[in-house]
Design a protein around this motif. Structure first.
Motif, PDB file in Angstrom:
ATOM      1  N   LYS A   1      -5.187  13.362   6.094  1.00 53.98           N
ATOM      2  CA  LYS A   1      -4.421  12.113   6.203  1.00 53.98           C
ATOM      3  C   LYS A   1      -3.922  11.656   4.835  1.00 53.98           C
TER       4      LYS A   1
ATOM      5  N   LEU B   1       9.117  -5.518   0.058  1.00 55.21           N
ATOM      6  CA  LEU B   1       7.932  -5.029  -0.674  1.00 55.21           C
ATOM      7  C   LEU B   1       6.644  -5.301   0.122  1.00 55.21           C
TER       8      LEU B   1
ATOM      9  N   VAL C   1       6.145  -4.804   3.124  1.00 50.70           N
ATOM     10  CA  VAL C   1       5.926  -3.720   4.092  1.00 50.70           C
ATOM     11  C   VAL C   1       4.789  -2.800   3.623  1.00 50.70           C
ATOM     12  N   LEU C   2       4.663  -2.682   2.296  1.00 52.68           N
ATOM     13  CA  LEU C   2       3.634  -1.795   1.717  1.00 52.68           C
ATOM     14  C   LEU C   2       2.220  -2.153   2.206  1.00 52.68           C
TER      15      LEU C   2
ATOM     16  N   GLY D   1       3.743   5.452  10.208  1.00 52.62           N
ATOM     17  CA  GLY D   1       2.673   4.475  10.004  1.00 52.62           C
ATOM     18  C   GLY D   1       3.150   3.038   9.991  1.00 52.62           C
TER      19      GLY D   1
ATOM     20  N   ARG E   1       1.475  -3.178   5.114  1.00 51.59           N
ATOM     21  CA  ARG E   1       1.312  -2.979   6.557  1.00 51.59           C
ATOM     22  C   ARG E   1       1.441  -1.506   6.966  1.00 51.59           C
ATOM     23  N   ILE E   2       1.435  -0.604   5.987  1.00 54.17           N
ATOM     24  CA  ILE E   2       1.536   0.824   6.326  1.00 54.17           C
ATOM     25  C   ILE E   2       0.175   1.321   6.812  1.00 54.17           C
ATOM     26  N   GLU E   3       0.182   1.926   7.968  1.00 51.00           N
ATOM     27  CA  GLU E   3      -1.073   2.506   8.487  1.00 51.00           C
ATOM     28  C   GLU E   3      -1.135   3.976   8.123  1.00 51.00           C
ATOM     29  N   LYS E   4      -2.354   4.441   7.857  1.00 50.80           N
ATOM     30  CA  LYS E   4      -2.529   5.860   7.503  1.00 50.80           C
ATOM     31  C   LYS E   4      -2.327   6.720   8.746  1.00 50.80           C
ATOM     32  N   VAL E   5      -1.440   7.678   8.621  1.00 41.76           N
ATOM     33  CA  VAL E   5      -1.263   8.627   9.728  1.00 41.76           C
ATOM     34  C   VAL E   5      -1.468  10.039   9.199  1.00 41.76           C
ATOM     35  N   GLY E   6      -1.896  10.897  10.075  1.00 42.83           N
ATOM     36  CA  GLY E   6      -2.126  12.293   9.681  1.00 42.83           C
ATOM     37  C   GLY E   6      -1.043  13.189  10.230  1.00 42.83           C
ATOM     38  N   PRO E   7      -1.116  14.470   9.923  1.00 43.66           N
ATOM     39  CA  PRO E   7      -0.146  15.406  10.495  1.00 43.66           C
ATOM     40  C   PRO E   7      -0.361  15.568  12.008  1.00 43.66           C
TER      41      PRO E   7
END
Lengths: 111, 191
Positions: free
Chosen positions: B30, A16, A18-19, B118, A21-27
Motif C-alpha cells: 500500500k 490543499l 484534499v491532502l 483514495g 482526506r486521501i485514503e491509503k489504497v493498495g494495488p
C-alpha cells in the motif's frame, strides 16, 4: 478585486485540504501473484539486459571517442599540410622566387 | 500470519525465504503503491512502479546493509523508481513526438484525466488539480512533499530517505508549499 483574490486564495486552501482526506489504497487484488510471475519471467533476463545495456553504453562511448580522435587526427594532418604549403609559398613570395629573372630565362627565350 | 519483527524479517529475506518476501510485500504494498500513484498519477502505471520496487528489493536484499531501516530503504527505492519511470516516459513522449513528425504511429498515450482511488467523488476534481500542480514541482521538493503530506512521514524519516539533513528537508517542504500555492493560485486565476 480583493474579493476575487480572497476567493482564489480560499480555493487554493480547499485544494490543499484534499491532502488530509486521501485514503491509503493498495494495488489491485492478486498483486503478489502478478509480481512473482514477473520475477519468474524477467528475473535473469532483466539482469542480463542491464549488463548488456551497460556494455552498449560503454561501446557507444568508445565509438564516439574513436570518431572524435580520428576526426581531430585527420584535421590536424590537413592543417599541417596547409601550414607546410603556406610556408613554402611565403618563402617563394619573400625571395621573389616566383618571378623569372634574367638569369632564369633560357637562351632560347632570348631569341 | 503473525508478522515477523523487522530484523528477523530482514535476516529471513537475506536467506531467500519466500514467505518472508510475501510478508514484506503485504506489509509495504500500500505504501509503495501510494508513493507511485502520487508521482505517476495513473493506477496501472503505479502498479508497474510498485512491481519494479519489489523486484529491486528482491534482487538487492543481500546488499542491504541495514544502515537505515527497512521502511526507509523501501521508500527510497520507491521514490527513485517513480522518478525513473517519469523520466523514461518523458523520453518516450519526446521520441514519439519526433516519430510522429516523420509519420510513424508509435504515439504514447497520455492520460491527463487522473482519478485518485483514495479520494471521495467530491474531492476528485480538486485532487486532479492538486496532483497536476505537485507534478510541476522540482523532483526533490516533490519527493519531500509527497512523503510528508501524502505518506505522513516525519521530517527526520524523509531526511533518512533522501540522505539529507533535517534542515534541508524543512526548506524543501517550505519551498514546495510556496510553489504549490503559487501554481494553484495562477491556475484558479486563469480558470
Amino acid at each position: 478585486m480583493k474579493k476575487r483574490k480572497d476567493d482564489i486564495l480560499n480555493r487554493v486552501e480547499e485544494t490543499l485540504g484534499v491532502l488530509d482526506r486521501i485514503e491509503k489504497v493498495g494495488p489491485r487484488p492478486f498483486f503478489y501473484t502478478r509480481l512473482m510471475a514477473r520475477i519468474a519471467n524477467a528475473g535473469p533476463a532483466a539482469v542480463r539486459s542491464k549488463a548488456v545495456k551497460k556494455l552498449g553504453y560503454a561501446l557507444y562511448a568508445l565509438i564516439i571517442l574513436l570518431a572524435v580522435n580520428g576526426y581531430s587526427l585527420y584535421k590536424s594532418e590537413q592543417w599541417r599540410q596547409m601550414d607546410q604549403e603556406s610556408s613554402v609559398e611565403t618563402f617563394i613570395e619573400n625571395y621573389h622566387l616566383g618571378i623569372p629573372t634574367v638569369y632564369a630565362i633560357g637562351e632560347n627565350d632570348l631569341y | 500470519m503473525k508478522e515477523l519483527q523487522e530484523d528477523k524479517l530482514v535476516s529471513e529475506l537475506k536467506m531467500g525465504s519466500e514467505s518472508a518476501f510475501r510478508d514484506l510485500v503485504e506489509r509495504y504494498e500500500k505504501k509503495v503503491f501510494s508513493v507511485g500513484l502520487s508521482f505517476v498519477r495513473n493506477v496501472e502505471e503505479a502498479e508497474d512502479v510498485c512491481q519494479e520496487v519489489f523486484i529491486e528489493v528482491f534482487r538487492a536484499m543481500r546488499q542491504f546493509r541495514e544502515e537505515s531501516s527497512l521502511s526507509t530503504w523501501i521508500y527510497r527505492i520507491a521514490v527513485n523508481k517513480s522518478l525513473e519511470f517519469i523520466r523514461r516516459k518523458k523520453v518516450k513522449k519526446r521520441f514519439a513526438m519526433i516519430a510522429s513528425l516523420f509519420g510513424s504511429d508509435n504515439s504514447v498515450m497520455d492520460i491527463p484525466d487522473f482519478k485518485h482511488p483514495g479520494l471521495a467523488l467530491e474531492d476528485q476534481e480538486k485532487g486532479k488539480i492538486l496532483f497536476e500542480a505537485i507534478a510541476k514541482l522540482p523532483e526533490k521538493q516533490r519527493a519531500a512533499f509527497v512523503l510528508h503530506h501524502v505518506e505522513g512521514l516525519s521530517y527526520q524519516e524523509i531526511a533518512d530517505v533522501q540522505k539529507t539533513t533535517l534542515s534541508s528537508v524543512e526548506s524543501l517542504i517550505f519551498r514546495a508549499k510556496q510553489n504549490l500555492r503559487k501554481l494553484l493560485y495562477d491556475f484558479y486565476k486563469n480558470n
